[in-house]
Design a protein around this motif. Sequence first.
Motif, PDB file in Angstrom:
ATOM      1  N   UNK A  72       2.612  -0.681 -18.779  1.00  0.00           N
ATOM      2  CA  UNK A  72       2.828  -0.554 -17.339  1.00  0.00           C
ATOM      3  C   UNK A  72       2.036  -1.633 -16.609  1.00  0.00           C
ATOM      4  N   UNK A  73       2.707  -2.339 -15.713  1.00  0.00           N
ATOM      5  CA  UNK A  73       2.054  -3.353 -14.887  1.00  0.00           C
ATOM      6  C   UNK A  73       1.930  -2.812 -13.469  1.00  0.00           C
ATOM      7  N   UNK A 126      -6.334  -1.824 -18.590  1.00  0.00           N
ATOM      8  CA  UNK A 126      -6.716  -3.226 -18.685  1.00  0.00           C
ATOM      9  C   UNK A 126      -6.700  -3.802 -17.271  1.00  0.00           C
ATOM     10  N   UNK A 127      -7.500  -4.839 -17.064  1.00  0.00           N
ATOM     11  CA  UNK A 127      -7.608  -5.417 -15.719  1.00  0.00           C
ATOM     12  C   UNK A 127      -6.398  -6.248 -15.337  1.00  0.00           C
ATOM     13  N   UNK A 178       3.061   5.372 -23.790  1.00  0.00           N
ATOM     14  CA  UNK A 178       2.467   4.310 -22.995  1.00  0.00           C
ATOM     15  C   UNK A 178       1.310   3.699 -23.780  1.00  0.00           C
ATOM     16  N   UNK A 179       1.420   2.397 -24.075  1.00  0.00           N
ATOM     17  CA  UNK A 179       0.401   1.711 -24.866  1.00  0.00           C
ATOM     18  C   UNK A 179      -0.716   1.143 -24.011  1.00  0.00           C
ATOM     19  N   UNK A 180      -0.402   0.815 -22.771  1.00  0.00           N
ATOM     20  CA  UNK A 180      -1.412   0.237 -21.900  1.00  0.00           C
ATOM     21  C   UNK A 180      -0.958   0.208 -20.461  1.00  0.00           C
ATOM     22  N   UNK A 181      -1.935   0.150 -19.547  1.00  0.00           N
ATOM     23  CA  UNK A 181      -1.667   0.071 -18.111  1.00  0.00           C
ATOM     24  C   UNK A 181      -2.551  -1.016 -17.526  1.00  0.00           C
TER      25      UNK A 181
END
Length: 290
Positions: free
Chosen positions: A31-32, A79-80, A53-56
């Motif tokens: 997700x961005x 993540x930033x 969801x692996x990352x946001x």
Amino acid sequence: MPTYSKRYVSLIFSLLLFNDAFAREGLKVAVAGLSHDHVHPLLSAYQRHEVDILGIAESDQALIRRFQARYKLSDTLFYSTVDEMLQAVRPDVVLAYNAISEHVKIAEACLPLKIPLMVEKPLAINNEQAQRIAALSAAHGTAVYTNYETTWYPSNQALKQMADGGALGTLKKVIVKDGHQGPKEIGCSEAFLSWLTDPEKNGGGALIDFGCYGANLMTWLMKNQRPLAVTAVTRQLKPAVYPNVDDDATIILEYKGGVTGIIQASWDWPYSIKDIQVYGEDVSFHANRR
């Protein structure tokens, strides 16, 4: 807070399950951004174990804490930046829920890695950014999807099938009405409003937010034919509420053969409306939002 249909999530998944392996193993997404309120149905689906969801990627710490409290999201998911996230995880697709002006940067991060991207409508705030995304997609052979939800309403699908089947005869006129009482009035989050009402980040107000639906539907009905002329009138009916962008727009499209498209986009309807009226020689069709 607005509510969203499960059909919205199902549509995203059906668009992206183009590989049998995804269907068997489950879709793995990244997700961005979290500032677009349409992210809520995705996170609800995550809670129901319908998507992995692996990352946001999100830099707003206050926003992160709010979503963590609501959806019980682990610190390890965050993540930033999108670049940082894609160095750590490799999703089947990236889903963008942020300002329209930021879509091009996400495309620049995803497409060279051949990671498909889905963005919320519209694709970009201007033609330059749209062309940049299209060029990246073509250069890297990687799909970019834009979610125009009105296209997949069953009523609009039925209307399109009837029109393509000749039930209208010769198409004469199309009137598209899209809008609601206003994003503040219906309870959109402050994070969403912070860019939705910023002309530099959203590209405009109701003209962009809802006018793009009508443009998409007209392009669909006209089988990608370009209009000969486009006229648009924008207004600020509520300048105290939306001082920096338009809140009401009328767009007139003129096509070869005398077909006219009228798009009415507004943050000043008395209720939510996403209707389309199509007129032929002797009959007309009216598709309600459903």
